[in-house]
Design a protein around this motif. Sequence first.
Motif, PDB file in Angstrom:
ATOM      1  N   UNK A 170       0.833  -1.208   0.000  1.00 16.79           N
ATOM      2  CA  UNK A 170       0.000   0.000   0.000  1.00 16.79           C
ATOM      3  C   UNK A 170       0.866   1.256   0.000  1.00 16.79           C
ATOM      4  N   UNK A 171       1.974   1.218   0.732  1.00 19.76           N
ATOM      5  CA  UNK A 171       2.820   2.416   0.815  1.00 19.76           C
ATOM      6  C   UNK A 171       3.635   2.618  -0.465  1.00 19.76           C
ATOM      7  N   UNK A 172       4.261   1.540  -0.945  1.00 21.24           N
ATOM      8  CA  UNK A 172       5.178   1.695  -2.077  1.00 21.24           C
ATOM      9  C   UNK A 172       4.466   1.639  -3.435  1.00 21.24           C
ATOM     10  N   UNK A 173       3.319   1.018  -3.506  1.00 25.58           N
ATOM     11  CA  UNK A 173       2.637   0.863  -4.790  1.00 25.58           C
ATOM     12  C   UNK A 173       1.168   1.215  -4.633  1.00 25.58           C
ATOM     13  N   UNK A 174       0.910   2.507  -4.389  1.00 29.25           N
ATOM     14  CA  UNK A 174      -0.482   2.944  -4.257  1.00 29.25           C
ATOM     15  C   UNK A 174      -1.261   2.540  -5.511  1.00 29.25           C
ATOM     16  N   UNK A 175      -2.455   1.973  -5.349  1.00 27.01           N
ATOM     17  CA  UNK A 175      -3.234   1.545  -6.528  1.00 27.01           C
ATOM     18  C   UNK A 175      -3.679   2.759  -7.345  1.00 27.01           C
TER      19      UNK A 175
END
Length: 306
Positions: free
Chosen positions: A291-296
């Motif tokens: 969730x932090x590094x690859x926000x959708x």
Amino acid sequence: MDRFRMIFQYFQSNSESVMNGICGLLALASVKMYTSLDFSCPCLPQYNMAYGLGIMFVPPIILFLCGLILNRQALVMLEEWRRPPGHRKKDPAVIRYLCSSIMQRAMVAPVVWIVVTLLDGKCLICAFSGSMDPQKFVGFANASTEQVQQLLAKVPCKDDELMRNSTSRKAVSRYLRCCSQALGWSILLILIIAAFLARWLRPCFNQATLLQARHWSNYIDIEQKIFEETCCEHSRLFAHKCILHFFESMQQEIKLHSFSLPREGAGAEGGEGLLQGITDQDQVNKLLKTWYYEKPPLDVSQAHQR
């Protein structure tokens, strides 16, 4: 309890209105703090300027930092600025809008403090009485340079025996107070004109860009709140499931002590869907890291198609 929940939900959904109220309270608190302040100028040449300018500018810095601390959007802006792009690009216009909104609210109380101190005039008299030219005022002609500095430094202290009935002290004090009030009214007029122009000239600019920046800044704030609420709910369900598994593993010992153990499925049927197959700590950590590094991306059409 329901009433408190409704109030809390109102605060969450109207964070902008709440921040405006907090800024107003800080402004009123700054006025109250200054009126209750026991201003006592040291009346010493080497300390007057430091004391006067310190009273004028140190509390505004504190109030400014308090405004930043109390503003939730400041943390949201920093997180949005520092986060890795991932699958969602960062919009500089949204960050600029958040920064502008935060600074405007945080500057209200410091500006009120500075304007009030200038209109009162005590700080400016204390800070700059020793810097005045003695040739412009009568009563300092027969004194030496050192004596003149001592006398000018005692201008703010009207109860001093040497300066109590001195016309020179009154002249210097009146002159500095007039300069201070003129500066205070000028700053207030400039701020009012700037607010007036910003209010009335805003429709002349591109409203679509402004609406987009405001919309996505609100979205970032709301998304963060909903994510935190979802994490709390998942933590509660995950803890409940872990406890049930613990008691399930201790079933033999519990039977020996004649305790009745509810079945795992009875208490966790509603939470099974929310757990979504997450069964251990590593999976939770991996999801939070993702969730932090690859926000959708902000596109739910694919989810509807699936």
